[in-house]
Design a protein around this motif. Structure first.
Motif, PDB file in Angstrom:
ATOM      1  N   GLN A 263       0.825  -1.209   0.000  1.00 29.23           N
ATOM      2  CA  GLN A 263       0.000   0.000   0.000  1.00 29.23           C
ATOM      3  C   GLN A 263       0.858   1.257   0.000  1.00 29.23           C
ATOM      4  N   MET A 264       1.951   1.243   0.752  1.00 27.79           N
ATOM      5  CA  MET A 264       2.860   2.396   0.770  1.00 27.79           C
ATOM      6  C   MET A 264       3.460   2.631  -0.608  1.00 27.79           C
ATOM      7  N   LEU A 265       3.878   1.559  -1.261  1.00 27.57           N
ATOM      8  CA  LEU A 265       4.477   1.678  -2.589  1.00 27.57           C
ATOM      9  C   LEU A 265       3.466   2.218  -3.604  1.00 27.57           C
ATOM     10  N   LYS A 266       2.249   1.738  -3.533  1.00 29.99           N
ATOM     11  CA  LYS A 266       1.211   2.205  -4.450  1.00 29.99           C
ATOM     12  C   LYS A 266       0.948   3.693  -4.240  1.00 29.99           C
ATOM     13  N   ALA A 267       0.928   4.129  -2.974  1.00 27.18           N
ATOM     14  CA  ALA A 267       0.671   5.537  -2.661  1.00 27.18           C
ATOM     15  C   ALA A 267       1.773   6.457  -3.173  1.00 27.18           C
ATOM     16  N   THR A 268       2.984   5.925  -3.291  1.00 26.91           N
ATOM     17  CA  THR A 268       4.120   6.743  -3.747  1.00 26.91           C
ATOM     18  C   THR A 268       4.465   6.505  -5.217  1.00 26.91           C
TER      19      THR A 268
END
Length: 306
Positions: A263-268
């Motif tokens: 989720q963090m990677l998708k957000a960035t």
């Protein structure tokens, strides 16, 4: 014969970095001639490397190097933690990892055959390794390495014990954070589907053994045991829990446990293609010394000799 003093031994050690007893032997053989003793030690360095080669190297350092889109990660092992702080040992490791990045050797033998100097001339890396073994008096080996190219790279070293390289596209800060997360949480794969089959089989076996143990306890206590259907669900539930714990994308992000790494990677807007992690000594069986037994053996040998 000239008397060999402690100061003479210390002086020769300062010049050569050879072990104290080797310095004393060389001075004795040279009858106190410092120059001749130094030459004797230089000659003996190679043979010392051969004698040390069978000793276990479970300590060491992990180091990395990045330059112009190319990178490398390297583990170099030695026998004791003391050597990992030696400047010459650290210089050897850094020189070797640069050679990996520049030449991408096929294996450890090919790495050792490369010239240690940047100009491509002079002694090989293997020659330098053997010479350093002679000076320090400990075995040291290049255990493993990997060269990286073709993707953006983010690296993280946790001291000298853990090294991580992440191959990615997207945000540099996010990739660096993932590298730090990997060092802390030690995932074994990117996704659950990538976890090696042998690890899954081992986890399933552990879960099955635990279910069997619970059943035996229930029988002994006169209680009913769970049905085969429930046991199967328990086992598979345990396996699925394990897969989430060891797959990077499913792990809770260390900087924000309210979201997963995925989720963090998708957000960035960041994509992690692969990662590599080296932990010093991982998988090497360390020798455990029994100091009391060693002292007792020495005392017994002294009494026998008397």
């Amino acid at each position: 014969m000239a008397a060999i003093t402690a100061s003479m031994v210390a002086e020769l050690r300062g010049k050569t970095d050879a072990p104290m007893m080797e310095c004393k032997k060389a001075l004795t053989e040279a009858e106190g001639d410092m120059g001749k003793a130094e030459e004797l030690l230089r000659v003996k360095l190679g043979s010392k490397a051969g004698k040390a080669a069978s000793r276990i190297t479970a300590e060491g350092v992990v180091t990395s190097y990045f330059d112009a889109g190319v990178g490398a990660l390297l583990e170099v092992n030695c026998e004791t933690d003391f050597v990992t702080k030696n400047d010459s040992f650290l210089a050897l490791a850094q020189g070797a990892v640069q050679l990996v990045a520049k030449h991408n050797p096929a294996d450890v033998a090919a790495l050792g055959a490369l010239s240690y100097s940047q100009d491509g001339f002079g002694p090989t890396l293997e020659d330098v390794r053997k010479g350093l073994i002679g000076k320090i008096g400990e075995n040291m080996t290049f255990r493993r390495f990997k060269q990286f190219s073709g993707s953006k790279l983010a690296g993280y070293l946790h001291g000298t014990r853990i090294g991580v390289v992440v191959e990615f596209e997207g945000d540099d800060v996010a990739a660096k954070d993932v590298a730090m997360h990997i060092a802390a949480m030690k995932p074994v794969a990117l996704t659950s589907a990538d976890v090696p089959a042998e690890l899954i089989a081992k986890e399933r076996s552990v879960a099955a053994a635990k279910a069997a143990e619970d059943a035996a306890v229930a029988v002994a206590a006169g209680k009913p045991v769970q049905s085969d259907e429930i046991v199967t669900k328990r086992i598979e539930g345990g396996v699925q829990k394990y897969l989430k714990e060891v797959s990077l994308f499913n792990q809770s992000f260390v900087k924000n446990d309210k979201q997963t790494v995925e989720q963090m990677l998708k957000a960035t807007g960041t994509t992690v293609k692969a990662f590599t992690m080296f932990v010093v000594g991982e998988g090497i069986e360390k020798k455990v010394d029994d100091f009391a037994a060693e002292v007792a053996a020495q005392v017994a040998a002294a009494k026998t000799a008397a």
